[in-house]
Design a protein around this motif. Structure first.
Motif, PDB file in Angstrom:
ATOM      1  N   ILE A  42       0.835  -1.112   0.110  1.00 37.07           N
ATOM      2  CA  ILE A  42      -0.108  -0.104   0.025  1.00 37.07           C
ATOM      3  C   ILE A  42       0.826   1.374   0.116  1.00 37.07           C
ATOM      4  CG2 ILE A  42      -1.872   1.278   1.248  1.00 37.07           C
ATOM      5  CD1 ILE A  42      -2.853  -1.240   0.092  1.00 37.07           C
ATOM      6  N   GLN A  43       0.612   2.255  -0.982  1.00 39.01           N
ATOM      7  CA  GLN A  43       1.468   3.500  -0.993  1.00 39.01           C
ATOM      8  C   GLN A  43       0.561   4.468  -0.363  1.00 39.01           C
ATOM      9  OE1 GLN A  43       2.938   4.316  -5.125  1.00 39.01           O
ATOM     10  NE2 GLN A  43       1.880   2.416  -5.566  1.00 39.01           N
ATOM     11  N   ILE A  44       1.397   5.287   0.334  1.00 38.15           N
ATOM     12  CA  ILE A  44       0.596   6.338   1.163  1.00 38.15           C
ATOM     13  C   ILE A  44       1.313   7.650   0.986  1.00 38.15           C
ATOM     14  CG2 ILE A  44       0.033   7.071   3.529  1.00 38.15           C
ATOM     15  CD1 ILE A  44       0.044   3.988   4.233  1.00 38.15           C
ATOM     16  N   TRP A  45       0.438   8.710   0.787  1.00 36.48           N
ATOM     17  CA  TRP A  45       1.255  10.330   0.747  1.00 36.48           C
ATOM     18  C   TRP A  45       0.330  11.259   1.268  1.00 36.48           C
ATOM     19  CZ3 TRP A  45      -0.235   6.984  -3.236  1.00 36.48           C
ATOM     20  CH2 TRP A  45      -1.128   7.665  -4.359  1.00 36.48           C
ATOM     21  N   ALA A  46       0.841  12.355   1.790  1.00 38.98           N
ATOM     22  CA  ALA A  46      -0.239  13.341   2.406  1.00 38.98           C
ATOM     23  C   ALA A  46       0.459  14.623   2.488  1.00 38.98           C
ATOM     24  CB  ALA A  46      -0.774  12.894   3.472  1.00 38.98           C
ATOM     25  N   HIS A  47      -0.177  15.771   2.474  1.00 35.48           N
ATOM     26  CA  HIS A  47       0.612  17.052   2.873  1.00 35.48           C
ATOM     27  C   HIS A  47       0.733  16.867   4.670  1.00 35.48           C
ATOM     28  CE1 HIS A  47      -0.667  18.598  -0.893  1.00 35.48           C
ATOM     29  NE2 HIS A  47       0.259  19.584  -0.644  1.00 35.48           N
ATOM     30  N   THR A  48       2.061  17.255   5.115  1.00 37.72           N
ATOM     31  CA  THR A  48       1.924  17.093   6.627  1.00 37.72           C
ATOM     32  C   THR A  48       2.875  18.261   7.112  1.00 37.72           C
ATOM     33  OG1 THR A  48       4.504  15.850   6.344  1.00 37.72           O
ATOM     34  CG2 THR A  48       2.367  14.429   6.280  1.00 37.72           C
ATOM     35  N   THR A  49       3.214  18.099   8.466  1.00 30.25           N
ATOM     36  CA  THR A  49       3.891  19.283   8.884  1.00 30.25           C
ATOM     37  C   THR A  49       5.337  19.318   8.522  1.00 30.25           C
ATOM     38  OG1 THR A  49       4.271  17.963  10.872  1.00 30.25           O
ATOM     39  CG2 THR A  49       2.303  19.189  11.035  1.00 30.25           C
ATOM     40  N   PRO A  52      -4.164  20.189   6.465  1.00 24.35           N
ATOM     41  CA  PRO A  52      -5.181  20.706   5.320  1.00 24.35           C
ATOM     42  C   PRO A  52      -4.374  21.116   4.105  1.00 24.35           C
ATOM     43  CG  PRO A  52      -5.980  21.645   7.437  1.00 24.35           C
ATOM     44  CD  PRO A  52      -4.508  21.023   7.610  1.00 24.35           C
ATOM     45  N   ALA A  53      -4.912  20.334   3.045  1.00 22.04           N
ATOM     46  CA  ALA A  53      -4.307  20.727   1.623  1.00 22.04           C
ATOM     47  C   ALA A  53      -5.568  21.098   0.753  1.00 22.04           C
ATOM     48  CB  ALA A  53      -3.123  19.979   1.093  1.00 22.04           C
ATOM     49  N   PHE A  54      -5.815  22.047   0.139  1.00 18.85           N
ATOM     50  CA  PHE A  54      -6.860  22.250  -0.547  1.00 18.85           C
ATOM     51  C   PHE A  54      -8.073  22.205   0.095  1.00 18.85           C
ATOM     52  CE2 PHE A  54      -3.848  20.274  -3.116  1.00 18.85           C
ATOM     53  CZ  PHE A  54      -3.441  20.997  -4.046  1.00 18.85           C
ATOM     54  N   GLY A  55      -8.313  22.658   1.485  1.00 18.33           N
ATOM     55  CA  GLY A  55      -9.317  22.898   2.334  1.00 18.33           C
ATOM     56  C   GLY A  55      -9.589  21.937   3.370  1.00 18.33           C
ATOM     57  N   GLN A  56      -9.011  20.543   3.071  1.00 18.14           N
ATOM     58  CA  GLN A  56      -9.220  19.334   4.079  1.00 18.14           C
ATOM     59  C   GLN A  56      -7.979  18.579   4.561  1.00 18.14           C
ATOM     60  OE1 GLN A  56     -12.047  17.342   1.213  1.00 18.14           O
ATOM     61  NE2 GLN A  56     -13.619  17.842   2.755  1.00 18.14           N
ATOM     62  N   ARG A 112      -8.997   8.503  -1.052  1.00 16.47           N
ATOM     63  CA  ARG A 112      -8.542   9.878  -0.465  1.00 16.47           C
ATOM     64  C   ARG A 112      -9.493  10.064   0.673  1.00 16.47           C
ATOM     65  NH1 ARG A 112     -10.714  14.947  -0.796  1.00 16.47           N
ATOM     66  NH2 ARG A 112      -9.271  16.731  -0.878  1.00 16.47           N
ATOM     67  N   PRO A 113      -9.067   9.289   1.690  1.00 20.67           N
ATOM     68  CA  PRO A 113      -9.951   9.540   3.017  1.00 20.67           C
ATOM     69  C   PRO A 113      -9.614  10.913   3.728  1.00 20.67           C
ATOM     70  CG  PRO A 113      -8.069   8.042   3.582  1.00 20.67           C
ATOM     71  CD  PRO A 113      -7.991   8.165   1.949  1.00 20.67           C
ATOM     72  N   VAL A 114     -10.703  11.464   4.076  1.00 20.64           N
ATOM     73  CA  VAL A 114     -10.641  12.860   4.781  1.00 20.64           C
ATOM     74  C   VAL A 114     -10.836  12.679   6.246  1.00 20.64           C
ATOM     75  CG1 VAL A 114     -11.761  14.975   4.936  1.00 20.64           C
ATOM     76  CG2 VAL A 114     -11.611  14.001   2.628  1.00 20.64           C
ATOM     77  N   MET A 115      -9.913  13.317   6.862  1.00 24.25           N
ATOM     78  CA  MET A 115     -10.047  13.446   8.357  1.00 24.25           C
ATOM     79  C   MET A 115     -11.060  14.291   8.795  1.00 24.25           C
ATOM     80  SD  MET A 115      -6.109  13.933   8.929  1.00 24.25           S
ATOM     81  CE  MET A 115      -5.925  13.284  10.662  1.00 24.25           C
ATOM     82  N   ARG A 116     -11.576  13.959   9.998  1.00 25.89           N
ATOM     83  CA  ARG A 116     -12.929  14.664  10.398  1.00 25.89           C
ATOM     84  C   ARG A 116     -12.655  16.091  10.982  1.00 25.89           C
ATOM     85  NH1 ARG A 116     -17.074  10.844  13.521  1.00 25.89           N
ATOM     86  NH2 ARG A 116     -16.852   9.019  12.221  1.00 25.89           N
ATOM     87  N   SER A 117     -11.349  16.321  11.412  1.00 26.62           N
ATOM     88  CA  SER A 117     -10.714  17.406  11.974  1.00 26.62           C
ATOM     89  C   SER A 117      -9.271  17.448  11.463  1.00 26.62           C
ATOM     90  CB  SER A 117     -10.965  17.735  13.447  1.00 26.62           C
ATOM     91  OG  SER A 117     -10.326  18.533  14.193  1.00 26.62           O
ATOM     92  N   ALA A 118      -8.712  18.824  11.293  1.00 24.89           N
ATOM     93  CA  ALA A 118      -7.226  18.999  11.112  1.00 24.89           C
ATOM     94  C   ALA A 118      -6.464  18.687  12.460  1.00 24.89           C
ATOM     95  CB  ALA A 118      -7.092  20.228  10.759  1.00 24.89           C
TER      96      ALA A 118
END
Length: 102
Positions: free
Chosen positions: A19-26, A56-60, A82-88
């Motif tokens: 499984i490949q994983i990527w995200a905008h992070t701190t 958040p990136a692009f609002g979420q 593309r799962p979205v987190m409930r809160s940042a």
């Protein structure tokens, strides 16, 4: 990030799936070394990857996960999530895959 990978039809766990994983992070954008990677599922079809806090990136706040059929010979279809987190401020993100034969 955590989740499971199961086979469509009977729901059997799929071990050894990449499984490949990527995200905008701190610590950077999706392409930066600390903000992406890959992991394999265990014998129960469970995967886990530690990474810096997703922001958040692009609002979420969200992650990107993929099973790419080009990286193995199991015969399953490619899947992108593309799962979205409930809160940042959440510190965990989970996603489950159900793979079907191509």
């Amino acid at each position: 990030m955590t989740g499971t990978v199961r086979r469509a039809g009977d729901g059997a766990p799929l071990p050894g799936v990449r499984i490949q994983i990527w995200a905008h992070t701190t610590e950077g954008h999706e392409r930066d070394p600390h903000s992406h990677g890959a992991t394999l599922t265990d014998v129960n079809g469970v995967f886990r990857m530690e990474m810096p806090q997703i922001i958040p990136a692009f609002g979420q706040a969200h992650g990107h996960l993929a099973y790419d059929a080009m990286h193995d010979n199991n015969g399953f279809e490619t899947v992108f999530l593309r799962p979205v987190m409930r809160s940042a401020s959440d510190t965990r993100l989970s996603a489950d895959f159900v793979l079907r034969r191509a």
